[in-house]
Scaffold this active site. Structure first.
Site, PDB file in Angstrom:
ATOM      1  N   ASN A  10       0.803  -1.218   0.000  1.00  0.00           N
ATOM      2  CA  ASN A  10       0.000   0.000   0.000  1.00  0.00           C
ATOM      3  C   ASN A  10       0.841   1.275   0.000  1.00  0.00           C
ATOM      4  O   ASN A  10       0.308   2.376   0.056  1.00  0.00           O
ATOM      5  CB  ASN A  10      -0.991   0.012   1.168  1.00  0.00           C
ATOM      6  CG  ASN A  10      -0.304  -0.039   2.517  1.00  0.00           C
ATOM      7  OD1 ASN A  10       0.888  -0.281   2.612  1.00  0.00           O
ATOM      8  ND2 ASN A  10      -1.066   0.168   3.577  1.00  0.00           N
ATOM      9  N   CYS A  11       2.158   1.153  -0.092  1.00  0.00           N
ATOM     10  CA  CYS A  11       3.061   2.302  -0.167  1.00  0.00           C
ATOM     11  C   CYS A  11       2.954   2.925  -1.566  1.00  0.00           C
ATOM     12  O   CYS A  11       3.119   2.230  -2.577  1.00  0.00           O
ATOM     13  CB  CYS A  11       4.497   1.849   0.112  1.00  0.00           C
ATOM     14  SG  CYS A  11       5.743   3.116  -0.179  1.00  0.00           S
TER      15      CYS A  11
END
Length: 115
Positions: A10-11
């Site tokens: 999710n970065c």
């Protein structure tokens, strides 16, 4: 060329890097730090290749939340121990390829190295 991109799914930077790799037609394997955290030996190898100062993400929330004692007097060994304990402290992504290691997504650098 064998490429492994290490990071957290999710970065935003990891997402950009993975999209860029796909756009360049470069096959890669993704490794999620949250599910398969690197150990001290692996992080030590990355630190040897890139420098522990480059590998340690001092700009992120995880670093800011550390106790002042943990942030003080950082050495290679202390930084590696912290990154083992908190994989989110590792600057993302860490891209392993046949010729070496890239830390963080820098499109011109990646293009020069991988294309």
């Amino acid at each position: 060329m064998t490429i492994t991109i290490n990071g957290i799914p999710n970065c935003d930077t990891v997402k950009k890097a993975r999209k860029w790799l796909g756009g360049q037609g470069l096959d890669h394997t993704f490794r999620d730090f949250k599910k398969d955290a690197p150990g001290a030996d692996e992080i030590g190898g990355w630190a040897d290749a890139a420098g522990w100062e480059v590998l340690l993400n001092k700009r992120g929330t995880t670093f800011r939340k550390l106790d002042d004692a943990d942030k003080a007097d950082l050495t290679r060994e202390k930084a590696i121990a912290l990154m083992v304990q908190h994989p989110s402290l590792i600057k993302r992504p860490v891209l392993e390829h046949e010729a070496g290691l890239l830390v963080g997504f820098n499109e011109p650098e990646w293009k020069d190295t991988l294309c």
